[in-house]
Design an enzyme around this catalytic site. Sequence first.
Site, PDB file in Angstrom:
ATOM      1  N   ALA A  19       1.784 -12.449  -6.888  1.00  0.00           N
ATOM      2  CA  ALA A  19       1.812 -12.965  -8.259  1.00  0.00           C
ATOM      3  C   ALA A  19       1.059 -14.283  -8.367  1.00  0.00           C
ATOM      4  O   ALA A  19       0.208 -14.464  -9.248  1.00  0.00           O
ATOM      5  CB  ALA A  19       3.255 -13.130  -8.731  1.00  0.00           C
ATOM      6  N   TYR A 217       3.892   6.871   2.379  1.00  0.00           N
ATOM      7  CA  TYR A 217       2.468   7.039   2.081  1.00  0.00           C
ATOM      8  C   TYR A 217       1.633   6.306   3.128  1.00  0.00           C
ATOM      9  O   TYR A 217       2.089   5.345   3.750  1.00  0.00           O
ATOM     10  CB  TYR A 217       2.123   6.529   0.680  1.00  0.00           C
ATOM     11  CG  TYR A 217       2.615   5.133   0.364  1.00  0.00           C
ATOM     12  CD1 TYR A 217       1.859   4.008   0.664  1.00  0.00           C
ATOM     13  CD2 TYR A 217       3.846   4.942  -0.265  1.00  0.00           C
ATOM     14  CE1 TYR A 217       2.305   2.734   0.360  1.00  0.00           C
ATOM     15  CE2 TYR A 217       4.307   3.674  -0.573  1.00  0.00           C
ATOM     16  CZ  TYR A 217       3.534   2.579  -0.261  1.00  0.00           C
ATOM     17  OH  TYR A 217       3.991   1.310  -0.560  1.00  0.00           O
ATOM     18  N   ASP A 295       8.100 -11.575 -10.058  1.00  0.00           N
ATOM     19  CA  ASP A 295       9.528 -11.459  -9.791  1.00  0.00           C
ATOM     20  C   ASP A 295      10.314 -12.678 -10.244  1.00  0.00           C
ATOM     21  O   ASP A 295      11.523 -12.581 -10.474  1.00  0.00           O
ATOM     22  CB  ASP A 295       9.770 -11.237  -8.294  1.00  0.00           C
ATOM     23  CG  ASP A 295       9.485  -9.814  -7.859  1.00  0.00           C
ATOM     24  OD1 ASP A 295       9.302  -8.950  -8.737  1.00  0.00           O
ATOM     25  OD2 ASP A 295       9.448  -9.562  -6.639  1.00  0.00           O
TER      26      ASP A 295
END
Length: 396
Positions: A19, A217, A295
């Site tokens: 962020a 993944y 967050d």
Amino acid sequence: MTHISTHRPRIAVIGGGIAGLTVAASLLRAGIECTVYEQATVFADAGAGIQLAPNSARILHRLGLAGALERRATRAHAIETRRWRDGAPLARTELGASCVERYGAPYYLIQRADLHRSLLELLPPGVVRHSAACTAAEERPDGVTLRFADGTSEEAGVVVGADGIHSALRNTLVGDRPRFSGHTVHRGLVAADRLPSLFEVPKVLFWLGPNGHVTSYPIARHGLVHFSAVITSPEWDPEVWSAPSRPEEAAAAFAGWNSDVAELIGAAEGTHHWALFDRDCVGGWSTGRMTLAGDAAHPMVPYLSQGANQAIEDAWVLADLLGAADVDPGPALRRYEELRLPRVREVHRRSRERGHEFHLPDGPRQRLRDRSMPTAERLDDYAWLYGFEAAPVGSR
């Protein structure tokens, strides 16, 4: 080269994670001077994976990271969902070229450290200051004083708190406490050559079962597969956020699941056990000279894989508005919250709901969920999420 304005207030970004670095890169692209204050002495080479959906990938492309993502990330071809016990397919969302055509960018799978490194490469030397743990911020009409753990202080015209769910700035602005979701997660990495049949084609795999689910993944060029094994855990010590664990602990929690799940977890060299926290998605995190991003503003459970994606959207919108603002940043900061709050509330709400749906015990509700999934998981049904355009002013 971007021209840095000397007429706007200098911006301090608290936190050098995804962020914070995206905020800094977006501000610099808008011609706004900034400094990132990071508490760590060096950046850790975190091993976890991140799914970058098209809504954030388009922004990263605009920031100049298309080449870095192609080098360091993997394009996901599909998202597949399977039953916990027998591995029976429940749904498949085709991505690949269809995703690029529909939403203007790929769906990337990348190691967090590689995304972090790519963002850091966008910043000139000296923008990030390490060993700078901000503990408090005091706002005045003409600026903000930042207090640091080592007793020093700094002045800034605007402060952006991007210091995560433990945000010191959020404690000042909002004052609420994180909420334990009732779920914990074992995360680990596995050598891809241990699982050749699962990931011949890069994709995101989900297995859904009673009181738990597993996501896995491949991440980029490292020959690794990331997995997150989430379980319902009604009790957790609120003072402990994470702890090292052993693959055997995760394997025990998923005993009786499909053999692919057992093989995946069993192949990990080590795991880490995390409690999943969020907060209620409330406003009130912007003032005349301070705001939050990522967050710190809206922590959410990871069941839409949108935490980092929403932080990237935040950064782009905030920089876009500040780039179009005059000397007074207050209206731009308040407008930023007004624009972002409805968006993140919707993602936050749907993420919580999805966690409950993922963990349904076998029975009528589970069977109804499974029957509906093939039609509910089409690529076009994600237009609300992947097609969202986070650019209110469009000045860039």
